[in-house]
Design a protein around this motif. Structure first.
Motif, PDB file in Angstrom:
ATOM      1  N   LEU A 173       0.463  -1.204  -0.014  1.00 57.25           N
ATOM      2  CA  LEU A 173      -0.288   0.110   0.019  1.00 57.25           C
ATOM      3  C   LEU A 173       0.961   1.552  -0.209  1.00 57.25           C
ATOM      4  O   LEU A 173       1.090   1.743   0.924  1.00 57.25           O
ATOM      5  CB  LEU A 173      -0.892   0.053   1.253  1.00 57.25           C
ATOM      6  N   ALA A 179      -6.841   3.440  -2.673  1.00 60.60           N
ATOM      7  CA  ALA A 179      -6.788   2.784  -0.834  1.00 60.60           C
ATOM      8  C   ALA A 179      -6.396   1.153  -1.666  1.00 60.60           C
ATOM      9  O   ALA A 179      -5.972   0.487  -0.568  1.00 60.60           O
ATOM     10  CB  ALA A 179      -7.890   3.236  -1.057  1.00 60.60           C
ATOM     11  N   ALA A 180      -6.840   1.001  -2.615  1.00 60.51           N
ATOM     12  CA  ALA A 180      -6.314   0.082  -3.186  1.00 60.51           C
ATOM     13  C   ALA A 180      -5.772   0.161  -4.018  1.00 60.51           C
ATOM     14  O   ALA A 180      -5.183   0.296  -5.436  1.00 60.51           O
ATOM     15  CB  ALA A 180      -7.424  -0.870  -4.193  1.00 60.51           C
ATOM     16  N   SER A 181      -3.757   0.093  -3.997  1.00 59.71           N
ATOM     17  CA  SER A 181      -2.644   0.203  -4.578  1.00 59.71           C
ATOM     18  C   SER A 181      -2.799  -0.857  -5.765  1.00 59.71           C
ATOM     19  O   SER A 181      -3.228  -1.300  -6.392  1.00 59.71           O
ATOM     20  CB  SER A 181      -1.590  -0.580  -3.944  1.00 59.71           C
ATOM     21  N   ASN A 222       0.095   3.926   2.262  1.00 56.16           N
ATOM     22  CA  ASN A 222      -0.548   4.772   2.833  1.00 56.16           C
ATOM     23  C   ASN A 222      -1.980   5.341   3.221  1.00 56.16           C
ATOM     24  O   ASN A 222      -2.653   3.734   3.571  1.00 56.16           O
ATOM     25  CB  ASN A 222      -1.419   4.356   0.994  1.00 56.16           C
ATOM     26  N   ALA A 225      -5.691   4.012   2.443  1.00 53.78           N
ATOM     27  CA  ALA A 225      -5.892   2.333   2.572  1.00 53.78           C
ATOM     28  C   ALA A 225      -5.881   1.707   3.837  1.00 53.78           C
ATOM     29  O   ALA A 225      -7.009   0.766   4.299  1.00 53.78           O
ATOM     30  CB  ALA A 225      -4.566   1.945   2.046  1.00 53.78           C
ATOM     31  N   GLN A 228      -8.892   2.111   6.240  1.00 56.76           N
ATOM     32  CA  GLN A 228     -10.146   1.426   4.989  1.00 56.76           C
ATOM     33  C   GLN A 228     -10.063  -0.201   5.978  1.00 56.76           C
ATOM     34  O   GLN A 228     -11.139  -0.996   6.374  1.00 56.76           O
ATOM     35  CB  GLN A 228      -9.852   1.547   3.450  1.00 56.76           C
TER      36      GLN A 228
END
Lengths: 384, 514
Positions: A173, A179-181, A222, A225, A228
């Motif tokens: 991440l 958020a989703a790499s 991140n 991320a 989340q």
């Protein structure tokens, strides 16, 4: 002579990046032996006489490849060509070293894994191919896009695999991505491909293992991320009592935020793998965590942590008709609570601690030496 | 190397002369381009060259050798205008460690690879200085179009950019590796078309290639593999170049002594010249000929030394057709392909030209007649003209003479063979009447009054005389039949009465047509 700048400097960074000596690294080999070898052996036995199909990010030393070959899991033909082994490598020099070393009869993919897997046509590439780029001058950028498109098609056609070894060096991440790499999206797309793709004999695979290695470092991640992931865990804790019990037994009653801050290397694999398990179940895969390893590395005097997860996928539903994956980290619509609880329960092994014990270091060292000797024998025997 | 910075980048410069050659299109085939890199490896005392084409995608081509490596200073000099310059003799005419004859030019090798890709990387670990560098070379796209509008009064021109970084020397990696990463689409397209993987061993590869009428029947991947095997300084396959003959054994010994090996995608190569290519196509020994050529001359005060052969097979074309003609080698490296015109032989020899295959290896001289592509000749150079004359003389005085003599002998043998066949047939037909087997004599004419009688038979002495002037059918099988009927008629006449004669004739007639 001009100073290096812009794009050139990234190439320079690639060239001059620190490289671990995987030929002699006991930590990595501990994970190979205790994490990757057992499920690979089981896989080879379960699909025999069919040959194992292996996809790897092997480094230039390709120790993983030779270890599996030494164990009889990968095989060569009479002329020394390794069969069923595909690799992906972004660096041209390392790519060439791997080609010369493993001598695979199958294609290597020179490019960034994420770029290749996630390629989607854009207006500039639509209806064009690398070999048929259409009329007009082709810019360097377009040519590169078409090259990646070409690799994407070839890589997709190479699926499915029985063993997938995504031995990444960076984080899952990174801070400069969504958020989703890209890597996470690529992993999920690959899992989708595994469900859809046909073997050369026309059949499908019902089981495969994924070895996932990445850096775990909360200073270069991140946070969106991670936020989340924390929310997702909190949501699970609220809605799933079995999960909550299990979580509290493992991590105590402190808040998830607090856990993520204080014990990030332990929190992250659990939270991340849990998400992988949930999302894979939507794609018809039942995922079991078969091993979790953490270890420390040094870079320019600073310590960072790595994780290596061993996951086994079993097909529980037919391949979805539409493979498009929505990389939203939501709660699975399929009941995967049992597997998620297993992911939480899975104890992490600190590989660097394990090899600090003299006896274990000796065993791993001898095994690694054996693999190196085996590699030399193979290279000598099939010297051309 | 201490005065060179750790990293450097800049424009790639070439002289106007070299630019002109690039403009004209340097290499016509992939094998021509790769051959030059193999030659560089040979010069660098490598004993292994591994070419990888990453099939079936053919999107990365690498050439790796375990030679001495390129020194960084040399690389930088090449990037700064030395490509194509004639500096090959600066470091002597033989390689430093293995004393091999120098056969290539480093700069041309680098330029050669750029013909198949837009950019490439070069990694060199230089043995003697224990230094190493890695560089990326990128040629300008649409170079030819730019050349067309370039100023013509400049001494050097930029044809691309390079970036170089020093890296740590690694003994295990000693040598040079060239990795072409952005292959030209024409290359990729050609190689993917009708792609077939290479077999596991050279025996299998050779036996498949030997069966085709032309290399055009093979895919580009196989064709290129064959061409590289042919071009590189490698030992002959299976005792070549001629089955059952020892031709120029010193040369084969020399090639073996080089201990130089080249492999393409793990297929170890050998020189695929074995005439005739298929054992099943082997003509009788009397229908093959080898004209040996030995060259010991001085041309304009410079030596021209070499040897070769011209193999001929009477009345039978050589396949694959690409083996027809003569292949000129300089220091065992092929220059271009087999020349079917035998270096512009002035007489049209028709189909006979397809019966001849030869190689001429020049060990000293002729090199200055090479064009910059090192794959063709300046045909006005005195050395080339001398070689041409030698080939033409050998063709005239040995090959053609033998071909005509052999053609006559083959006709004679064929005629004798037909006579034998006829005799055996007649013997079989009339064995009851002439148990000793008939002797058949052909007589130009029986003369008057038997001028129109086709055959006379003397059964007592088993002799048959055939009147060649009797107006036989022209077709051979019809004539044979007519002769047999006439013999049957004459044998029937031996009977004392007409009834018996008729019975015998129809008995023999039936036998003839049974």
């Amino acid at each position: 002579v001009k100073p290096l700048d812009g794009e050139e400097s990234s190439w320079k960074a690639l060239v001059q990046s620190d490289r671990v000596d995987y030929d002699r690294d006991p930590i990595k080999h501990y994970i190979r032996v205790h994490g990757w070898l057992p499920p690979s052996t089981a896989c080879a036995a379960s699909i025999a006489p069919r040959r194992v199909r292996y996809f790897t990010f092997c480094a230039a030393n390709a120790v993983d490849v030779f270890m599996l070959e030494q164990a009889g899991i990968l095989q060569r033909d009479a002329n020394g060509r390794l069969r069923g082994t595909f690799f992906c490598e972004a660096d041209a020099e390392a790519f060439e070293e791997i080609v010369q070393l493993i001598r695979s009869a199958d294609q290597g993919f020179l490019g960034r894994f994420e770029d290749i897997v996630l390629f989607d046509d854009s207006p500039s590439t639509f209806n064009r191919t690398y070999t048929d780029p259409g009329p007009g001058k082709i810019t360097e950028r377009l040519r590169e896009r078409l090259r990646i498109k070409d690799l994407h098609e070839k890589m997709r056609a190479a699926f499915p695999f029985d063993l997938i070894n995504l031995d990444a060096t960076g984080t899952l991440l990174p801070p400069n991505q969504g958020a989703a790499s890209d890597l996470v999206k690529a992993i999920m797309r690959v899992i989708a491909w595994q469900g859809e793709a046909l073997l050369p004999n026309g059949g499908r695979i019902d089981q495969f293992s994924l070895f996932l290695t990445a850096e775990v470092d909360n200073s270069a991640l991140n946070y969106n991320a991670i936020g989340q992931l924390i929310s997702l865990v909190n949501c699970n804790l609220e809605q799933m009592s079995g999960f909550r019990d299990c979580w509290e037994r493992k991590f105590g009653a402190s808040s998830v935020d607090e856990l993520a801050r204080a014990r990030f290397p332990e929190f992250f694999p659990v939270a991340f793998v849990k998400a992988v398990v949930e999302n894979s179940s939507r794609l018809g895969w039942d995922v079991a965590s078969d091993g979790r390893f953490l270890y420390r590395r040094m870079r320019r005097g600073a310590t960072y942590r790595m994780m290596s997860e061993v996951l086994t996928f079993h097909r529980v539903a037919p391949a979805p008709v539409n493979s498009l994956f929505d990389p939203t980290w939501g709660i699975s619509s399929v009941n995967s609570t049992k597997r998620v609880i297993e992911v939480v329960q899975r104890a992490a092994v600190w590989a660097d601690d394990a090899v600090s014990i003299e006896a274990e270091a000796g065993r791993v060292g001898r095994h690694l030496r054996g693999v190196r000797e085996f590699r030399e024998n193979v290279l000598t025997r099939f010297d051309v | 190397m201490d005065d060179i910075p750790d990293a450097e980048s800049g424009e790639i410069k070439v002289s106007s002369k070299t630019l002109g050659h690039i403009s004209a299109g340097l290499y016509r085939s992939t094998s021509g381009a790769l051959k030059e890199l193999i030659s560089n490896a040979f010069d660098a005392d490598a004993d292994r060259v591994r070419i990888s084409m990453n099939p079936p995608g053919f999107d990365v081509v690498s050439v790796a050798d375990n030679g001495t490596g390129i020194h960084l200073q040399k690389f930088l000099a090449l990037m700064n205008g030395q490509i194509g310059d004639s500096d090959k003799r600066v470091h002597g005419t033989v390689s430093p460690a293995k004393q091999r004859p120098i056969i290539g030019r480093i700069g041309i090798g680098l330029l050669a690879i750029s013909q198949i890709c837009h950019s490439f990387e070069i990694v060199s670990h230089h043995k003697s200085t224990k230094t190493a560098f890695r560089a990326r070379v990128q040629l300008i796209d649409y170079l030819r179009e730019r050349i067309d509008v370039a100023e013509t009064n400049k001494e050097t021109y930029d044809i691309g950019r390079f970036q170089m970084h020093k890296i740590d020397y690694n003994e295990r990696m000693a040598g040079t590796r060239i990795i072409a990463t952005e292959l030209r689409r024409v290359f990729v397209e050609r190689f993917r078309q009708d792609y077939r993987p290479l077999p596991e061993g050279f025996d299998e590869f050779y036996s498949e290639v030997a069966q085709v009428k032309s290399l055009r029947d093979l895919c580009e991947y196989w064709r290129t593999t064959w061409q590289i095997a042919l071009a590189a300084p490698l030992p002959y396959y299976d005792g070549g170049p001629v089955r059952g003959h020892v031709v120029d054994p010193e040369r084969q010994q020399k090639l073996l002594a080089y201990d130089f090996k080249v492999a393409i995608d793990l297929l170890p190569l050998q020189r695929p010249v074995l005439l005739p290519p298929l054992e099943s196509d082997q003509p009788p020994i009397e229908d093959t000929s080898i004209a040996h050529i030995s060259i010991h001359q001085e041309v304009d005060g410079t030596p021209l030394l070499g040897s070769g052969y011209l193999y001929s097979q009477g009345g039978k074309s050589i396949y694959p057709a690409e083996l027809r003609g003569v292949l000129v080698r300089i220091k065992n490296v092929a220059i271009g392909q087999y020349d079917r015109n035998f270096l512009d032989y002035p007489i049209n020899e028709g189909p006979r030209i397809g019966w001849v295959s030869g190689e001429l290896s020049i060990d000293d001289g002729l090199e200055d007649a090479l064009n910059i592509d090192r794959d063709s000749f300046n045909e006005t150079h005195p050395h080339y003209l001398t070689v041409q004359k030698i080939v033409h003389t050998a063709f005239d005085e040995q090959v053609k003479r033998w071909i005509f003599t052999n053609a006559k002998a083959r006709r004679q043998r064929k005629s004798e063979s037909l006579a034998d066949t006829k005799r055996l047939r007649v013997q079989e037909l009339f064995s009851d009447l002439m148990p000793d087997g008939p002797i058949i004599d052909h007589v130009p004419s029986f003369g008057e009054p038997d001028r129109d009688i086709p055959v006379k038979v003397d059964a007592d002495v088993s002799r048959i005389a055939v009147n060649d002037a009797a107006g036989w059918p022209r077709a051979r099988d019809q004539r044979d039949l007519a002769e047999q009927i006439a013999i049957a008629f004459e044998l029937a006449l031996e009977e004392p009465d007409l009834v018996e004669a008729r019975r015998r004739f129809y008995s023999l007639w039936k036998h003839i047509f049974s």
